[in-house]
Design an enzyme around this catalytic site. Structure first.
Site, short mmCIF file in Angstrom:
data_model
loop_
_atom_site.label_atom_id
_atom_site.label_comp_id
_atom_site.label_asym_id
_atom_site.label_seq_id
_atom_site.Cartn_x
_atom_site.Cartn_y
_atom_site.Cartn_z
N CYS A 11 -7.18 14.47 0.23
CA CYS A 11 -8.59 14.31 0.64
C CYS A 11 -8.68 14.02 2.14
O CYS A 11 -8.42 14.90 2.94
CB CYS A 11 -9.26 13.25 -0.22
SG CYS A 11 -11.05 13.39 -0.18
N SER A 13 5.54 -21.70 -14.30
CA SER A 13 4.23 -22.15 -14.78
C SER A 13 4.06 -21.97 -16.28
O SER A 13 3.09 -22.44 -16.84
CB SER A 13 3.14 -21.34 -14.08
OG SER A 13 3.20 -20.00 -14.55
N GLY A 14 4.99 -21.26 -16.91
CA GLY A 14 4.79 -20.93 -18.32
C GLY A 14 4.33 -19.48 -18.46
O GLY A 14 4.40 -18.90 -19.54
N GLY A 15 3.84 -18.89 -17.37
CA GLY A 15 3.37 -17.51 -17.39
C GLY A 15 4.52 -16.53 -17.21
O GLY A 15 5.67 -16.91 -16.99
N VAL A 16 4.17 -15.24 -17.29
CA VAL A 16 5.19 -14.19 -17.27
C VAL A 16 5.92 -14.12 -15.92
O VAL A 16 7.15 -14.09 -15.87
CB VAL A 16 4.51 -12.81 -17.50
CG1 VAL A 16 5.53 -11.71 -17.57
CG2 VAL A 16 3.65 -12.84 -18.74
N ASP A 17 5.15 -14.13 -14.82
CA ASP A 17 5.76 -13.83 -13.52
C ASP A 17 6.81 -14.85 -13.12
O ASP A 17 7.93 -14.50 -12.76
CB ASP A 17 4.67 -13.75 -12.43
CG ASP A 17 3.54 -12.84 -12.83
OD1 ASP A 17 3.79 -11.96 -13.68
OD2 ASP A 17 2.42 -13.00 -12.33
N SER A 18 6.45 -16.13 -13.21
CA SER A 18 7.40 -17.14 -12.75
C SER A 18 8.59 -17.25 -13.71
O SER A 18 9.70 -17.56 -13.29
CB SER A 18 6.72 -18.49 -12.57
OG SER A 18 6.11 -18.91 -13.76
N LYS A 78 2.34 -5.66 -12.39
CA LYS A 78 2.53 -6.49 -13.57
C LYS A 78 3.33 -5.79 -14.68
O LYS A 78 4.22 -6.40 -15.28
CB LYS A 78 1.14 -6.87 -14.11
CG LYS A 78 1.15 -7.90 -15.20
CD LYS A 78 1.13 -9.27 -14.60
CE LYS A 78 1.03 -10.35 -15.63
NZ LYS A 78 0.92 -11.66 -14.99
#
Ligand code: XMP
Length: 515
Positions: free
Chosen positions: A84, A225-230, A371
């Site tokens: 474009c 943190s308990g989350g996926v990334d960390s 992610k």
């Protein structure tokens, strides 16, 4: 920090689809990186790319305020694909003619393939493409060929095989361009000679090597943190450095049921990571007493988090490096921050953030990943699927899912209800169709009847959204029977709730969280 991985550099001229181009390329297991339009040639040659892509953008090449770029990059001896605005730019630079204004083409068009050379190999005449442009090329540079026109008679693709320059007016990265993937693959594999080597296994090998080289025998602390990334960062660092890494999980008491335990068990029992849980829930809860304003809650949690983290790292002994789970979209977002101050809707990034001055060198091994790529790396590292497939969870946790004051009792009610909600979504195979689902406790009492008795208890809202990145979202069309099961089970087994409602607001105008 990241080991250099050769791939495609996308020069961003401001298209809303630039991130999508990067994703499409990575889906083919080829590394791609987005750089701003004014990136200097030296920064590009340092990365030794296999090819360049010039993105679309809202400008006209003849505009005074057309984005600056280093013209030298167009002389690089690597294949270049313009999309474009990138087509107009390449065409103009090489002496072609671009017409400004006109009626433009928006939406679907069909290709009239005139020359199925490398770029358009395997593309059938009439193939549907997605257009979104006003300016157009009316004469290609001399020596270049028109490869295709659109059904509206507009030049849709041009190229110079000998110079390895190609350009398209339509958007091959958009799903509505039916043969978009074939066109991108032709560019990557037939023209640029890429290899599909951007795989989780290779990523881990490269990172392990780079981390070992940088860290040597020094110490690393990793906030989890308990989350996926960390969690993935901790697993990756452990693979690279073993016991030289200490992971720290600050339990602020605002996590979901069993969340801290599951994360620690996956890291400690599953992989042997040296992890410490710091139970700081009492100090968080006492600071949150009487606080009802969402931004005030976030601020308190952010400050307490920093304090707890500092105390923990002091106790564990001085480390040289701090690892954290920054992802590629965070980096892209902060790059666009220079466009001007955006209104603060919610102060996300202050929460769980770090003090301005820290004594550590940062390690951010996931900073090149999206992610879904992080999830694949986590899987390859041996983390349980149930953990890495988890929906995103906000830093301030359940504190922003309890409207009004956060108390231990309200946290318990919410945890118990949310567990039932999540279990039913898993049982019915719906969890993975949803981007984020959670419950919100609304401490407003309504009247109900159970058996022969009157009840007067709290209201619970269920939220489930589908989204690509959390920036916009639509409410999930939850089957009615599922809603009915969730509501019955919660009201029958969670004391403190006697009424359940389902949130049917999209974002915008709503936000995903309620606070
Ligand atoms: P909203 O509610 O702004 O949420 O539509 C978009 C995404 O961000 C998450 N979120 C947060 N994440 N700290 C975080 O780390 C926060 O304060 C915060 N608030 C919202 C939310 O869960 C959703 O995924």
């Amino acid at each position: 920090m990241t080991a250099p991985h050769r791939g495609i550099i996308i020069i961003d001229f401001g298209s809303q689809y630039t991130q999508l181009i990067a994703r499409r390329i990575r889906e083919q297991h080829v590394f791609s990186e987005i750089l701003p339009h004014d990136t200097a040639l030296s920064a590009i040659t340092k990365r030794n790319p296999l090819a360049l892509i010039l993105s679309g953008g809202p400008s006209s090449v003849y505009d005074q305020e057309a984005p600056d770029y280093d013209q030298e990059i167009l002389r690089l001896d690597v294949p270049i694909l313009g999309i474009c605005y990138g087509l107009h730019l390449l065409s103009d630079y090489h002496g072609g003619q671009v017409e400004k204004g006109g009626t433009g083409e928006y939406g679907f068009a069909n290709l009239n393939v005139l020359n199925p050379t490398a770029l358009l190999e395997g593309i059938n005449d009439g193939s549907q493409v997605w257009m979104s442009h006003q300016d157009r090329v009316i004469a290609p540079p001399s020596g270049w060929q028109v490869l295709a026109e659109s059904s509206n008679g507009v030049i849709a693709a041009i190229g110079s095989v000998s110079q390895q320059r190609y350009a398209v007016q339509f958007h091959p990265e958009v799903i509505h361009t039916i043969d978009g993937t074939t066109i991108i693959n032709n560019f990557l594999f037939k023209i640029a000679g890429c290899k599909p080597d951007w795989t989780p296994g290779n990523f881990i090998r490269e990172q392990v090597e780079a981390i070992r080289k940088e860290v040597g025998d020094r110490k690393v602390i990793c906030g989890v943190s308990g989350g996926v990334d960390s969690t993935v960062v901790a697993a990756l660092l452990h693979q690279a450095l073993g016991p030289a890494v200490t992971a720290v999980l600050i339990d602020h008491g605002l996590m979901r049921k069993n969340e801290a335990r599951q994360c620690v068990s996956a890291l400690k029992d599953g992989l042997g990571v040296n992890i410490h849980i710091i139970n700081a829930s009492e100090s968080f809860l006492s600071r949150l007493q009487g606080i009802t304003d969402p931004e005030h809650k976030r601020k308190i949690i952010g400050e307490q988090f920093i304090r707890a983290f500092e105390a923990a790292t002091k106790k564990l002994g001085q480390a040289d490096f701090l690892a954290q789970g920054t992802l590629y979209p965070d980096i892209i977002e902060s790059g666009s921050a220079k466009q001007g101050p955006a209104a603060v809707i919610k102060s996300h990034h202050n929460v769980g953030g770090l003090p301005d001055e820290i004594d550590f060198t940062l390690i951010e091994p996931l900073k090149d990943l999206f992610k879904d790529e992080v999830r694949r790396v986590g899987s390859e590292l041996g983390l349980p699927e149930a953990l890495i497939g988890r929906h995103p969870f906000p830093g301030p946790g359940l504190a922003v899912r309890i409207i009004g004051e956060v108390t231990a009792e309200r946290l318990d009610i919410l945890r118990n209800a949310d567990e039932i909600y999540m279990n039913i979504l898993h049982e019915e195979g719906l969890y993975d169709e949803i981007w984020q689902a959670f419950s919100v406790l609304i401490p407003v009492k309504t009247v109900g009847v159970m058996g022969d008795s009157r009840t007067y208890e709290n209201l619970l809202a269920l939220r489930a959204v589908v989204s690509a990145d959390g920036m916009t979202a639509d409410w999930f069309r939850m089957p009615h029977d599922t809603l009915s099961r969730i509501s019955n089970r919660i009201v029958n087994s969670v004391p403190g709730i006697n009424r359940v409602v389902y949130d049917v607001t999209s974002k915008p105008p709503g936000t995903i969280e309620w606070e």
